[in-house]
Design a protein around this motif. Structure first.
Motif, short mmCIF file in Angstrom:
data_model
loop_
_atom_site.label_atom_id
_atom_site.label_comp_id
_atom_site.label_asym_id
_atom_site.label_seq_id
_atom_site.Cartn_x
_atom_site.Cartn_y
_atom_site.Cartn_z
N ALA A 31 -8.13 -1.56 2.99
CA ALA A 31 -7.11 -0.51 3.03
C ALA A 31 -7.74 0.86 3.29
CB ALA A 31 -6.33 -0.49 1.71
N ARG A 32 -8.87 1.13 2.66
CA ARG A 32 -9.55 2.42 2.89
C ARG A 32 -10.05 2.53 4.32
NH1 ARG A 32 -11.39 5.50 -1.81
NH2 ARG A 32 -10.64 4.40 -3.64
N GLN A 33 -10.61 1.45 4.84
CA GLN A 33 -11.08 1.47 6.22
C GLN A 33 -9.92 1.73 7.18
OE1 GLN A 33 -13.20 -2.37 6.21
NE2 GLN A 33 -14.97 -1.20 6.93
N TRP A 34 -8.80 1.07 6.93
CA TRP A 34 -7.63 1.27 7.78
C TRP A 34 -7.15 2.72 7.71
CZ3 TRP A 34 -2.66 2.69 6.25
CH2 TRP A 34 -1.72 2.69 7.28
N LEU B 33 -4.77 16.11 1.86
CA LEU B 33 -4.95 14.94 2.71
C LEU B 33 -4.37 13.69 2.06
CD1 LEU B 33 -8.60 15.48 3.96
CD2 LEU B 33 -6.47 16.03 5.14
N PRO B 34 -3.75 12.83 2.87
CA PRO B 34 -3.20 11.60 2.30
C PRO B 34 -4.31 10.66 1.85
CG PRO B 34 -2.93 11.63 4.69
CD PRO B 34 -3.50 12.94 4.29
N GLY B 35 -4.02 9.92 0.80
CA GLY B 35 -4.96 8.95 0.26
C GLY B 35 -4.21 7.77 -0.32
N ILE B 36 -4.95 6.79 -0.76
CA ILE B 36 -4.33 5.62 -1.37
C ILE B 36 -3.86 6.00 -2.78
CG2 ILE B 36 -4.69 3.27 -2.20
CD1 ILE B 36 -6.75 2.93 0.05
N ALA B 37 -2.57 5.94 -2.98
CA ALA B 37 -1.99 6.25 -4.29
C ALA B 37 -1.81 4.98 -5.11
CB ALA B 37 -0.66 6.97 -4.12
N LEU C 108 0.85 -1.19 0.00
CA LEU C 108 0.00 0.00 0.00
C LEU C 108 0.89 1.23 0.00
CD1 LEU C 108 -2.70 1.55 0.48
CD2 LEU C 108 -2.32 1.15 2.93
N ARG C 109 0.65 2.12 -0.96
CA ARG C 109 1.36 3.40 -1.00
C ARG C 109 0.36 4.50 -0.70
NH1 ARG C 109 3.19 7.49 -4.89
NH2 ARG C 109 2.11 6.40 -6.57
N VAL C 110 0.67 5.30 0.32
CA VAL C 110 -0.17 6.42 0.72
C VAL C 110 0.60 7.70 0.41
CG1 VAL C 110 -1.21 7.59 2.71
CG2 VAL C 110 -1.30 5.10 2.53
N ALA C 111 -0.11 8.68 -0.16
CA ALA C 111 0.53 9.94 -0.53
C ALA C 111 -0.52 11.05 -0.57
CB ALA C 111 1.20 9.82 -1.90
N ALA C 112 -0.06 12.28 -0.37
CA ALA C 112 -0.91 13.44 -0.62
C ALA C 112 -0.84 13.67 -2.12
CB ALA C 112 -0.42 14.66 0.15
N ARG C 113 -1.97 13.65 -2.75
CA ARG C 113 -2.02 13.72 -4.21
C ARG C 113 -2.30 15.15 -4.67
NH1 ARG C 113 -2.38 8.42 -6.61
NH2 ARG C 113 -2.41 9.75 -8.39
N PHE C 114 -2.36 15.33 -5.95
CA PHE C 114 -2.62 16.64 -6.53
C PHE C 114 -4.01 17.16 -6.18
CE2 PHE C 114 0.48 14.70 -9.51
CZ PHE C 114 1.52 15.58 -9.26
N GLU C 115 -4.93 16.24 -5.84
CA GLU C 115 -6.31 16.64 -5.57
C GLU C 115 -6.46 17.40 -4.26
OE1 GLU C 115 -5.92 12.85 -5.80
OE2 GLU C 115 -5.54 13.38 -7.87
N GLY C 116 -5.49 17.34 -3.38
CA GLY C 116 -5.62 18.04 -2.11
C GLY C 116 -4.53 17.67 -1.14
N PRO D 141 -8.22 -7.30 -5.36
CA PRO D 141 -9.68 -7.33 -5.38
C PRO D 141 -10.28 -6.21 -4.55
CG PRO D 141 -8.82 -9.16 -4.09
CD PRO D 141 -7.65 -8.47 -4.71
N ARG D 142 -11.54 -5.93 -4.80
CA ARG D 142 -12.25 -4.85 -4.11
C ARG D 142 -12.18 -4.98 -2.59
NH1 ARG D 142 -16.77 -2.28 -6.94
NH2 ARG D 142 -17.86 -2.45 -4.95
N GLU D 143 -12.22 -6.20 -2.08
CA GLU D 143 -12.20 -6.42 -0.63
C GLU D 143 -10.91 -5.90 0.00
OE1 GLU D 143 -14.96 -8.95 -2.68
OE2 GLU D 143 -12.77 -8.92 -2.87
N VAL D 144 -9.80 -6.05 -0.70
CA VAL D 144 -8.51 -5.55 -0.18
C VAL D 144 -8.51 -4.02 -0.23
CG1 VAL D 144 -6.00 -5.56 -0.48
CG2 VAL D 144 -7.32 -7.67 -0.81
N TRP D 145 -9.03 -3.44 -1.30
CA TRP D 145 -9.14 -1.99 -1.39
C TRP D 145 -10.02 -1.46 -0.26
CZ3 TRP D 145 -6.93 1.82 -4.27
CH2 TRP D 145 -6.11 1.41 -5.32
N TRP D 146 -11.12 -2.13 0.01
CA TRP D 146 -12.02 -1.70 1.06
C TRP D 146 -11.33 -1.76 2.42
CZ3 TRP D 146 -15.65 1.32 2.21
CH2 TRP D 146 -16.45 1.15 3.34
#
Length: 123
Positions: free
Chosen positions: A64-67, A42-46, A32-40, A57-62
């Motif tokens: 990661a987002r929850q975490w 706040l850090p997000g999943i890059a 998982l790579r987390v970074a502050a992106r061009f959109e703003g 799969p979607r379950e892993v993305w979900w």
């Protein structure tokens, strides 16, 4: 993970990204790579990739987002350094890479015992 992780050295050193190993039942399943992106600010999943950069799969993305959103993102400051200004710390460099060198039973030319801008950029 047999992926492109080693190419992130400069991003990590200049505080542009942070990396985590995603595990399921103790087994590594993704990076998982987390970074502050061009959109703003706040850090997000890059990026979220599996072995050999496989899509996850979607379950892993979900998961990661929850975490990620379980943290106080407003208090998380990602102060980026200007390119070429990352401090080079020999004791830290050696502590990080020593297990790799020992496992390989050699110090490869591309990963010298002392940090340098050239070695950092080669990561």
């Amino acid at each position: 993970m047999q992926n492109c992780l080693r190419t992130y050295g400069p991003n990590l050193a200049h505080n542009r990204s942070r990396l985590w190993s995603v595990r399921r039942s103790g087994q590594r399943v993704a990076t998982l790579r987390v970074a502050a992106r061009f959109e703003g600010p706040l850090p997000g999943i890059a990026e979220l990739t599996g072995i050999r950069n496989a899509e996850m799969p979607r379950e892993v993305w979900w998961a990661a987002r929850q975490w990620l959103h379980s943290h106080d993102l407003l208090r998380m400051e990602i102060e980026q350094r200007r390119w070429g200004t990352a401090p080079l710390d020999r004791p830290t460099w050696r502590a990080i890479w020593r297990p790799y060198w020992l496992a390989r039973r050699q110090i490869p030319e591309w990963l010298p015992p002392a940090p340098s801008r050239k070695a950092l950029n080669a990561l």
